[in-house]
Design a protein around this motif. Structure first.
Motif, mmCIF file in Angstrom:
data_model
loop_
_atom_site.group_PDB
_atom_site.id
_atom_site.type_symbol
_atom_site.label_atom_id
_atom_site.label_comp_id
_atom_site.label_asym_id
_atom_site.label_seq_id
_atom_site.Cartn_x
_atom_site.Cartn_y
_atom_site.Cartn_z
ATOM 1 N N ALA A 49 0.851 -1.198 0.000
ATOM 2 C CA ALA A 49 0.000 0.000 0.000
ATOM 3 C C ALA A 49 0.881 1.241 0.000
ATOM 4 C CB ALA A 49 -0.916 0.021 1.222
ATOM 5 N N ARG A 50 0.401 2.295 -0.650
ATOM 6 C CA ARG A 50 1.123 3.557 -0.701
ATOM 7 C C ARG A 50 0.134 4.702 -0.523
ATOM 8 N NH1 ARG A 50 3.405 4.677 -5.618
ATOM 9 N NH2 ARG A 50 5.251 5.686 -4.760
ATOM 10 N N ILE A 51 0.618 5.790 0.059
ATOM 11 C CA ILE A 51 -0.223 6.969 0.257
ATOM 12 C C ILE A 51 0.603 8.206 -0.063
ATOM 13 C CG2 ILE A 51 0.302 6.989 2.753
ATOM 14 C CD1 ILE A 51 -2.559 8.124 3.150
ATOM 15 N N THR A 52 0.049 9.058 -0.888
ATOM 16 C CA THR A 52 0.762 10.251 -1.328
ATOM 17 C C THR A 52 0.550 11.407 -0.364
ATOM 18 O OG1 THR A 52 -1.067 11.165 -2.608
ATOM 19 C CG2 THR A 52 0.337 9.542 -3.712
ATOM 20 N N GLY A 65 -9.619 -3.929 0.344
ATOM 21 C CA GLY A 65 -10.784 -4.222 1.162
ATOM 22 C C GLY A 65 -10.449 -4.790 2.526
ATOM 23 N N ARG A 66 -9.181 -5.136 2.730
ATOM 24 C CA ARG A 66 -8.775 -5.692 4.026
ATOM 25 C C ARG A 66 -7.774 -4.782 4.755
ATOM 26 N NH1 ARG A 66 -5.936 -10.248 4.257
ATOM 27 N NH2 ARG A 66 -4.960 -10.005 2.200
ATOM 28 N N PHE A 67 -6.911 -4.136 4.003
ATOM 29 C CA PHE A 67 -5.861 -3.280 4.588
ATOM 30 C C PHE A 67 -6.199 -1.814 4.326
ATOM 31 C CE2 PHE A 67 -2.021 -6.412 4.317
ATOM 32 C CZ PHE A 67 -2.777 -7.365 4.970
ATOM 33 N N THR A 68 -5.820 -0.962 5.270
ATOM 34 C CA THR A 68 -6.005 0.480 5.120
ATOM 35 C C THR A 68 -4.735 1.205 5.534
ATOM 36 O OG1 THR A 68 -8.379 0.296 5.618
ATOM 37 C CG2 THR A 68 -7.378 2.485 5.755
ATOM 38 N N ILE A 69 -4.228 2.032 4.642
ATOM 39 C CA ILE A 69 -3.043 2.829 4.944
ATOM 40 C C ILE A 69 -3.476 4.250 5.294
ATOM 41 C CG2 ILE A 69 -2.655 3.498 2.523
ATOM 42 C CD1 ILE A 69 0.375 3.316 3.128
ATOM 43 N N SER A 70 -2.780 4.843 6.267
ATOM 44 C CA SER A 70 -3.048 6.221 6.652
ATOM 45 C C SER A 70 -1.749 6.856 7.134
ATOM 46 C CB SER A 70 -4.125 6.294 7.739
ATOM 47 O OG SER A 70 -3.712 5.593 8.890
ATOM 48 N N ARG A 71 -1.744 8.160 7.264
ATOM 49 C CA ARG A 71 -0.534 8.845 7.698
ATOM 50 C C ARG A 71 -0.888 10.046 8.563
ATOM 51 N NH1 ARG A 71 2.252 11.020 2.260
ATOM 52 N NH2 ARG A 71 3.151 12.685 3.541
ATOM 53 N N ASP A 72 0.041 10.388 9.432
ATOM 54 C CA ASP A 72 -0.079 11.583 10.271
ATOM 55 C C ASP A 72 1.237 12.335 10.130
ATOM 56 O OD1 ASP A 72 -0.166 13.511 12.258
ATOM 57 O OD2 ASP A 72 -1.110 12.192 13.731
ATOM 58 N N ASP A 73 1.238 13.358 9.322
ATOM 59 C CA ASP A 73 2.474 14.074 9.049
ATOM 60 C C ASP A 73 2.980 14.833 10.265
ATOM 61 O OD1 ASP A 73 2.276 14.927 5.484
ATOM 62 O OD2 ASP A 73 2.140 13.032 6.578
ATOM 63 N N THR A 74 2.099 15.204 11.176
ATOM 64 C CA THR A 74 2.560 15.902 12.380
ATOM 65 C C THR A 74 3.417 14.985 13.243
ATOM 66 O OG1 THR A 74 0.607 15.309 13.679
ATOM 67 C CG2 THR A 74 0.479 17.329 12.384
ATOM 68 N N LYS A 75 3.162 13.693 13.137
ATOM 69 C CA LYS A 75 3.950 12.702 13.878
ATOM 70 C C LYS A 75 4.964 12.000 12.981
ATOM 71 C CE LYS A 75 0.196 11.683 17.141
ATOM 72 N NZ LYS A 75 -0.683 10.631 17.694
ATOM 73 N N LYS A 76 4.985 12.370 11.692
ATOM 74 C CA LYS A 76 5.880 11.726 10.725
ATOM 75 C C LYS A 76 5.697 10.212 10.776
ATOM 76 C CE LYS A 76 9.479 13.927 12.356
ATOM 77 N NZ LYS A 76 10.879 14.420 12.544
ATOM 78 N N THR A 77 4.455 9.786 10.774
ATOM 79 C CA THR A 77 4.136 8.374 10.969
ATOM 80 C C THR A 77 3.136 7.902 9.915
ATOM 81 O OG1 THR A 77 4.525 8.530 13.356
ATOM 82 C CG2 THR A 77 3.194 6.683 12.587
#
Length: 119
Positions: A49-52, A65-77
């Motif tokens: 998985a990739r997220i821009t 449908g099974r995996f979900t990618i997410s990001r929090d740039d404030t935490k660099k995570t």
């Protein structure tokens, strides 16, 4: 020096869930794309998985449908929520980040975290 540290791997039964996290440390001007890859025994590393930066996502067909990618740039995570896990999801999962350097994009990999799906 920029480093990535993954966490959250482990042993889970088929049908179970895990949440992987990957935190970046070091001086980062800005983060472009973050992603998760995996490598199963005897197989090549593959994109999971990739997220821009704009939060567009892309998933491997095997995890849609099974995996979900997410990001929090404030935490660099970056996170990977994995549900309905299957035996074939067993692999070492690697975090990847492309970030802005002074005059070009740079890339860094984490050390990997093992996910084992077994009853």
């Amino acid at each position: 020096q920029v480093e990535l540290v993954e966490s959250g791997g482990g042993l889970v039964q088929p049908g179970g869930s895990l949440r992987l996290s990957c935190a970046a440390s070091g001086s980062i001007r800005g983060i472009n794309t973050m992603g998760w890859y995996r490598q199963a025994p005897g197989k090549e590393r593959e994109s999971v998985a990739r997220i821009t930066r704009g939060r567009s996502t892309n998933y491997a067909d095997s995890v849609k449908g099974r995996f979900t990618i997410s990001r929090d740039d404030t935490k660099k995570t970056v996170y990977l929520q994995m549900n309905s896990l299957k035996h074939e999801d067993t692999a070492v999962y690697y975090c990847n980040m492309i970030y802005y350097g002074v005059d070009r994009d740079l890339e860094v990999w984490g050390q990997g975290t093992l996910v084992t799906v077994s009853s």
